[in-house]
Enzyme design. Structure first.
Site, PDB file in Angstrom:
ATOM      1  N   GLU A  56       0.858  -1.179   0.000  1.00  0.00           N
ATOM      2  CA  GLU A  56       0.000   0.000   0.000  1.00  0.00           C
ATOM      3  C   GLU A  56       0.901   1.238   0.000  1.00  0.00           C
ATOM      4  O   GLU A  56       2.056   1.183   0.447  1.00  0.00           O
ATOM      5  CB  GLU A  56      -0.913   0.017   1.226  1.00  0.00           C
ATOM      6  CG  GLU A  56      -1.934  -1.105   1.268  1.00  0.00           C
ATOM      7  CD  GLU A  56      -2.930  -1.017   0.125  1.00  0.00           C
ATOM      8  OE1 GLU A  56      -3.319   0.119  -0.235  1.00  0.00           O
ATOM      9  OE2 GLU A  56      -3.307  -2.087  -0.407  1.00  0.00           O
ATOM     10  N   ASP A  57       0.353   2.350  -0.470  1.00  0.00           N
ATOM     11  CA  ASP A  57       1.104   3.600  -0.457  1.00  0.00           C
ATOM     12  C   ASP A  57       1.522   3.930   0.973  1.00  0.00           C
ATOM     13  O   ASP A  57       0.718   3.897   1.900  1.00  0.00           O
ATOM     14  CB  ASP A  57       0.229   4.729  -1.016  1.00  0.00           C
ATOM     15  CG  ASP A  57       0.982   6.047  -1.136  1.00  0.00           C
ATOM     16  OD1 ASP A  57       2.226   6.038  -1.138  1.00  0.00           O
ATOM     17  OD2 ASP A  57       0.310   7.094  -1.236  1.00  0.00           O
ATOM     18  N   GLY A  58       2.801   4.231   1.139  1.00  0.00           N
ATOM     19  CA  GLY A  58       3.320   4.578   2.450  1.00  0.00           C
ATOM     20  C   GLY A  58       3.802   3.410   3.271  1.00  0.00           C
ATOM     21  O   GLY A  58       4.334   3.614   4.375  1.00  0.00           O
TER      22      GLY A  58
END
Length: 242
Positions: A56-58
Site C-alpha cells: 500500500e502507499d506509504g
C-alpha cells in the site's frame, strides 16, 4: 556536468507554457519506455513503486524503496529523482548517502506523516540538514501537503514554501492545489513550482501546456501513469479470460 547539475539546469529558464515534464517510472521497464520516448529526466512516484512491489502507499520498507530506485537508475541514462516519502525516519546524512548510493540525482520529501502536517519550522530545519549533507549533489523537491490535509488557504502553502526555499529546497510541490490558486502560488513562491499532472483530462500536450501557463515549472504524475498502464493490462487480461 554531474547528473544533479543536469537535472537542476532543466528547471531553469523555462517559459510559462513549457514546463518540465517528468514521467514517473515504477520499475525498470517503465523507466526505459519513458527514456526511449525522449524525456530528459524521470521522477519516481512512491505510491507507484509501492504498488509495483505489492505494498500500500506509504508502507514500502525503506530498503525495498531504495533498491527499486537503484534498479530504475541502472535501466536508463537520464537523471532520476526519487520520491522517498518523509525520509523513513532516517537522519539527514544517512538519507542523503542512501539516495546517492541508489544513483538518484534528486528527491521528493513530504512535510506530513501518518496524515498529519509537520511543524513547518521544524521541517525546514530538517530540510536544511538534508541540504547541508547533500551539498549540490541532490535536487531537493519539498512537498507541501497543506491542501491534501484540509488546509485550503493558499497563504499557508506560500508560508511553508518560503521556509523550505530558505532552508535550501530547489523546488516546492504544493500537492493537491486547485488549478484556480496556481497563479497565486506562482506569484508568491520563489523558485520552481511542481504541479501534479492528471493524465486523461483533455489532450495530453494541451493539458501540460495549460498547467505550465497557470504556474507549473515542472509536472509530475504520482502513480497516475501506473494506474493507466494497469487499466490497459486489465483490458488485456479480460480479453484473454473471455
Amino acid at each position: 556536468m554531474t547528473g544533479a547539475e543536469r537535472f537542476r539546469a532543466l528547471h531553469h529558464g523555462r517559459t510559462p507554457g513549457d514546463p518540465l515534464v517528468l514521467p514517473g517510472p515504477w520499475d525498470a521497464v517503465s523507466a526505459r519506455v519513458f527514456a526511449d520516448a525522449g524525456f530528459p529526466a524521470l521522477a519516481t512516484p512512491s505510491a507507484g513503486v509501492a504498488a509495483s512491489l505489492g505494498y500500500e502507499d506509504g508502507a514500502t520498507p525503506a530498503d525495498e524503496m531504495f533498491a527499486a530506485v537503484a534498479r530504475i537508475v541502472r535501466a536508463v541514462d537520464v537523471p532520476v529523482s526519487a520520491d522517498v516519502e518523509d525520509g523513513y525516519g532516517l537522519a539527514p546524512k544517512e538519507l542523503v548517502e542512501r539516495l546517492l548510493e541508489a544513483g538518484a540525482v534528486g528527491c521528493n520529501l513530504e512535510d506530513s506523516a501518518d496524515g498529519v502536517l509537520k511543524d513547518p519550522r521544524e521541517h525546514a530545519e530538517w530540510l536544511a540538514e538534508v541540504r547541508a549533507a547533500a551539498g549540490d549533489r541532490l535536487f531537493v523537491n519539498a512537498r507541501i501537503d497543506t491542501f491534501i490535509r484540509g488546509v485550503g488557504d493558499p497563504d499557508a502553502a506560500i508560508e511553508r514554501a518560503a521556509l523550505y526555499v530558505a532552508a535550501g529546497a530547489d523546488c516546492v510541490y504544493p500537492i493537491g492545489a486547485p488549478d484556480g490558486v496556481l497563479p497565486l502560488l506562482r506569484s508568491g513562491i520563489q523558485g520552481p513550482v511542481n504541479v501534479g499532472g492528471r493524465p486523461g483530462e483533455g489532450p495530453a500536450f494541451a493539458e501540460l501546456r495549460r498547467l505550465g501557463e497557470l504556474g507549473a515549472t515542472r509536472i509530475t504524475f504520482g502513480p497516475a501513469l501506473l494506474r493507466r498502464a494497469e487499466g490497459a493490462l486489465r483490458e488485456i487480461a479480460a480479453e484473454l479470460a473471455g
